[in-house]
Enzyme design. Structure first.
Site, PDB file in Angstrom:
ATOM      1  N   GLY A 172       0.835  -1.195   0.000  1.00 39.40           N
ATOM      2  CA  GLY A 172       0.000   0.000   0.000  1.00 39.40           C
ATOM      3  C   GLY A 172       0.868   1.242   0.000  1.00 39.40           C
ATOM      4  O   GLY A 172       0.723   2.126  -0.836  1.00 39.40           O
TER       5      GLY A 172
ATOM      6  N   GLU B 238       6.751   3.830   4.878  1.00 44.61           N
ATOM      7  CA  GLU B 238       6.954   4.962   5.786  1.00 44.61           C
ATOM      8  C   GLU B 238       8.374   5.508   5.838  1.00 44.61           C
ATOM      9  O   GLU B 238       8.768   6.064   6.864  1.00 44.61           O
ATOM     10  CB  GLU B 238       6.538   4.519   7.191  1.00 44.61           C
ATOM     11  CG  GLU B 238       7.487   3.494   7.866  1.00 44.61           C
ATOM     12  CD  GLU B 238       7.049   2.047   7.772  1.00 44.61           C
ATOM     13  OE1 GLU B 238       6.285   1.728   6.839  1.00 44.61           O
ATOM     14  OE2 GLU B 238       7.466   1.236   8.617  1.00 44.61           O
TER      15      GLU B 238
ATOM     16  N   GLU C 253       1.061   5.665   7.604  1.00 42.39           N
ATOM     17  CA  GLU C 253       2.484   5.874   7.274  1.00 42.39           C
ATOM     18  C   GLU C 253       3.034   7.063   8.051  1.00 42.39           C
ATOM     19  O   GLU C 253       4.164   7.027   8.533  1.00 42.39           O
ATOM     20  CB  GLU C 253       2.668   6.078   5.766  1.00 42.39           C
ATOM     21  CG  GLU C 253       2.092   4.972   4.886  1.00 42.39           C
ATOM     22  CD  GLU C 253       2.504   3.563   5.270  1.00 42.39           C
ATOM     23  OE1 GLU C 253       3.602   3.381   5.829  1.00 42.39           O
ATOM     24  OE2 GLU C 253       1.714   2.623   5.023  1.00 42.39           O
TER      25      GLU C 253
HETATM   26 ZN   LIG Z   1       2.883  -0.045   8.605  1.00 45.76          ZN
END
Ligand SMILES: [Zn+2]
Length: 867
Positions: A268, A271, A305
């Site tokens: 997805g 970070e 994130e």
């Molecule tokens: Zn995560």
């Protein structure tokens, strides 16, 4: 390609890295075909012995060592070894030194999308979990934290924007149309948080002022022309930054925060410190191309994130066994953020639906593992619903048991104590033990024990004394490698209901500690029998088994005061009903139940998003755990029957609601989204109508749809109808959106998740099907294998055969993706005998054909693991 199962890594084998890397200086000469990476690592030995660095798919040009203050010298070839997995310096200096390497990599040839790769002509990275070793030789493990300095050089026309972690340093033009940029990250970090992006982007810019008044420049980097579609992501980012200040006292710690959207991405989003990289599906949205579901997902993933900046980046994991330390905690944080942005009960129900569909299924199959396992094969396969979703539930239980104030105090202590460190679950829990004065060692067993606990609740009522005697007993079925299970502390939020919409006594928390316990709940003598509400707000990730008749359950649903339990009580009744209809023990849906669902829907008019959830019928896969062997074809037919009955019960509401105009002008926020959720639910019901007017009505709604939410829901509904409207809509939608890949993913997905094996073959053969793009592969193979279970698990094996070759091909291109697709087989042992035999044969053919290590890890466990 290897076909052997990867070597298991064990938690008990952990040892600290024997060298400290104080500073990493990286020098990139960027090119799509060839990138040259020079690395200089400042190293302080902590002990004696050889130095091992990870490295894969790297072409080594040179390796040199320099002692402090001296020029570096090439290392004698006899003093180091390079193998397929890394580089060993046999006798590194015993004092601080600098290790220099130069390697060449090919981003263009990197289809695994791990390390540095090319997407849409731009360079980007994905280093979690073990991608950094595909960029340079390095101790690629999370407990090696270091200060990174990055310099990038490249052709300015091809890569006008050069980004990395931290804060920008010097930049400027060079000869021959080239330019350079430097980035310095003041915070120490593990290599998995390294990021680099280079290319031509449009940038949406904004600013944020932190609670202490610091100025932050925000930038979202997207494809040319897409900047306006990043506005919602930017809005979500600013709300996330504010929320983390208010809810956790956490402030952003750099002057710059960048997001880059990438079309080819395995996950997805990621970070990376100060430079989050996102799957473009979770950045780009406007009303004409994205649904409310997309807007909601963007809000939650942007938050997730961003929240990692403190839970993951500032404080990271000592080793990958602790993955839940950053993921479970951060999921818990993003779920609470979403609950604050939207409706808390609706958010809770959605989180539980996801947990049950994915994590309970995982727990019940051969891939079951603990939230913190003590061994793993391929690290990429540890990014599971158990680590994420169940990991979040464990934090929720902790907070429920110690209370909100102590939870916040414990988190404050955690940040104060461990900032800048790589830590363990034990370190985290020690903070809560300090602030609460409680011994949490029993509770930590939740991290070690796999499987979903089942709590059996039996009641006996004594009217003479006004006592409701409640016997509670807990058990967990064996899981692979864990034949014996122990009792866990299970927080059960309970209440006694008076049946008139109130409580006989205040709701209370009971923590079930032992295998069996008896509660004696007293009400004033002469009172009528109260109803027991247990597991309110889904207070623990368990299955509750109550020995109640349908009449008892219906009465309980009516008496319930907890929105989660009210919804869940209906879901239990609905599940039982679908199963009864599927196995032939019942021919027609029970009118009383259908009327009860309809009445609950009508009663929830004030919260349309909640009402929409009340109309929801469980997916076929969710029913696998309730009755075995599971027959997906019969379950799908039974589900359809119930849906039709519900449609007829609510036909007036459906037609009234859909006659009204959708809210305008469009806003993605909770209030309007809630109204659209009701419309979407009713559009879904209309598709189950057996009237011949349904298809034209749906096509009319499709044509007039003012936004993608309604357009996609009507397109999906049309898939269940017969006649020309369906194919007309499919062609129309494709002609309209063929140049927008994210919208075309929806077009593929709608057909794959509702069609036949033949439909899927047609979609795979479509010119826009692309094995190298994970979103596209998931929109066809993933949607078919994970959302269209009646077709995928067809008893003649046609579903498996339709996708088998494509799974193999996808695995060759991208092993992380291949492995993910094979998890679709995790429940094969629960299936009816014909599908079960076909599934086993297909798994064996896949193994025989040769799988990547990642995929073999899944296929091998799926075939081996009978619990
Ligand atoms: Zn995560």
């Amino acid at each position: 390609m290897r076909t052997e199962t990867p070597v298991a890594v064990k938690l008990k084998d952990y040892t600290p890295y024997p060298f400290e890397i104080t500073v990493v200086t990286l020098d990139f000469d960027l090119g799509a075909q060839k990138t040259v990476v020079k690395a200089a690592l400042s190293i302080t030995p902590r002990g004696q012995g050889a130095m091992r660095l990870d490295g894969e798919a790297l072409h080594l040009n040179y390796v040199a060592v320099g002692l402090a203050g001296e020029p570096s010298k090439p290392v004698d070839p006899a003093d180091f070894t390079v193998d397929a997995r890394g580089l060993t310096l046999h006798a590194p200096p015993q004092q601080p030194f600098v290790l220099e390497t130069e390697v060449e990599i090919s981003p263009e040839a990197n289809t695994a999308l791990s390390g540095l790769y090319l997407s849409g002509g731009r360079l980007c990275t994905q280093c979690e979990a073990e991608g950094f070793r595909r960029i340079t030789f390095y101790p690629d493990r999370p407990d090696v934290m270091s200060s990174f300095r990055v310099r990038m050089v490249g052709p300015k026309d091809e890569f006008p924007i050069l980004l990395s972690n931290g804060t920008p340093g010097a930049s400027g033009d060079l000869a021959n149309g080239r330019h350079y940029a430097e980035w310095i990250d003041p915070h120490k970090k593990p290599a998995y948080l390294f990021a680099l992006c280079a290319g031509d982007y449009d940038v949406l810019r904004d600013t944020f002022t932190t609670m202490s008044g610091k100025h932050v420049d925000l930038g979202i980097h997207v494809d040319k022309g897409d900047a306006p579609r990043a506005a919602w992501a930017m809005d979500a980012l600013k709300r996330s930054m504010r929320w983390d200040e208010e809810a956790y006292g956490r402030e952003y710690d750099l002057g710059v925060f960048n997001i880059v959207a990438v079309r080819d991405f395995n996950f997805g989003a990621m970070e990376n410190k100060g430079l989050n990289i996102f799957n473009s599906a979770y950045v780009l949205a406007d009303e004409s191309t994205a649904t409310d579901f997309d807007f909601e997902a963007i809000e939650s993933i942007v938050a997730h994130e961003y929240f990692h900046n403190w839970t993951g980046n500032r404080i990271t994991c000592r080793d990958w066994f602790q993955l839940c330390l950053k993921e479970g905690l951060t999921v818990f944080r993003d779920q609470n953020f979403s609950a604050d942005m939207r409706s808390r009960p609706v958010q809770r129900i959605k989180d539980v639906i996801k947990l049950r569909a994915r994590q309970f299924a995982e727990d019940a199959g051969p891939l079951a593992h603990a939230v913190r396992p003590d061994t793993y094969g391929a690290i990429d396969n540890l990014y599971t619903a158990t680590v994420y979703e169940k990991g979040s539930e464990l934090i929720g239980m902790l907070r429920r048991m110690i209370g909100n104030d102590k939870y916040r105090e414990g988190m404050d202590l955690y940040f104060a104590r461990h900032d800048g460190q790589a830590v363990t679950i034990e370190d985290y829990y020690a903070c809560f033990e300090v602030v609460s004065g409680r011994d949490l060692s029993d509770f930590r067993r939740w991290y070690a024990q796999a499987g979903t606990p089942e709590v059996r609740v039996t009641e006996a009522w004594d009217p003479a004394t006004g006592t409701l005697k409640v016997e509670l007993s807990q058990s967990v079925k064996p899981t692979p490698g864990q034949p014996v299970k122990h009792p866990l502390p299970i927080p059960l939020l309970c209440a006694l209901l008076d049946g008139k919409g109130g409580h006989t006594a205040e709701p209370f928390l009971h923590v079930l500690e032992k295998s069996n316990e008896t509660l004696e709940l007293k009400v004033p003598p002469g009172s009528p029998r109260p109803s027991l509400s247990v597991g309110r707000d889904f207070s623990a990730p368990i299955r509750i088994d109550r020995n109640l008749t349908r009449e008892d359950r219906l009465a309980l649903v009516k008496a319930e005061t907890d929105p989660f339990n009210k919804w869940d009580g209906l879901q239990t009744l609905i599940k039982d009903e679908i199963i009864a209809l599927s196995d032939g023990s019942q021919t027609n849906p029970d009118h009383e139940l259908v009327a009860a669902i309809a009445s609950a829907v009508r009663g929830a008019k004030d919260d349309p998003a909640y009402a929409a959830l009340l109309t929801r019928l469980p997916e076929v896969g969710e029913l696998f755990l309730d009755r075995q062997p599971a027959d997906p074809v019969a379950l799908a037919a039974a589900q359809k029957k119930l849906k039709t009955a519900l449609y007829h019960q609510l036909a007036n509401e459906v037609s009234e609601t859909l006659k009204a105009a959708p809210p305008a002008p469009y806003h993605p926020g909770a209030e309007q989204a809630s109204i659209r959720a009701m419309r979407t639910a009713f559009i879904g019901l209309l598709s189950a109508s057996d009237s011949r007017d349904a298809a034209p009505a749906l096509y009319g709604l499709y044509e007039r749809a003012p936004n993608m939410t309604e357009r996609l829901s009507t397109l999906r509904a049309l898939m269940f109808t017969k006649g020309g409207a369906k194919s007309e809509a499919i062609s129309h939608f494709e002609a309209l959106w063929k140049n927008n890949p994210l919208v075309m993913d929806k077009w593929f997905s709608v057909q794959a998740s509702t069609g036949t094996a033949e439909d899927v073959k047609r979609l795979i053969a479509h010119p826009a099907f692309d094995l190298k793009n994970p979103n596209r592969v998931r929109s066809v193979i993933g949607a078919f294998a994970m959302q269209n279970l009646a077709a995928f698990h067809a008893p003649d094996g046609s579903g498996y055969r339709a996708v088998e070759a494509t799974i193999l091909a996808a695995d060759k291109v991208n092993p992380a993706l291949g492995a993910r697709l094979i998890t679709a087989f995790e429940q094969w042992r629960l299936l009816e005998p014909k599908a079960r035999a076909e599934a086993e044969a297909c798994l064996k053919r896949l193994v025989e054909a040769g799988l990547s290590e990642n995929a073999m890890d899944i296929a091998g466990r799926a075939l081996a693991g009978g619990a």
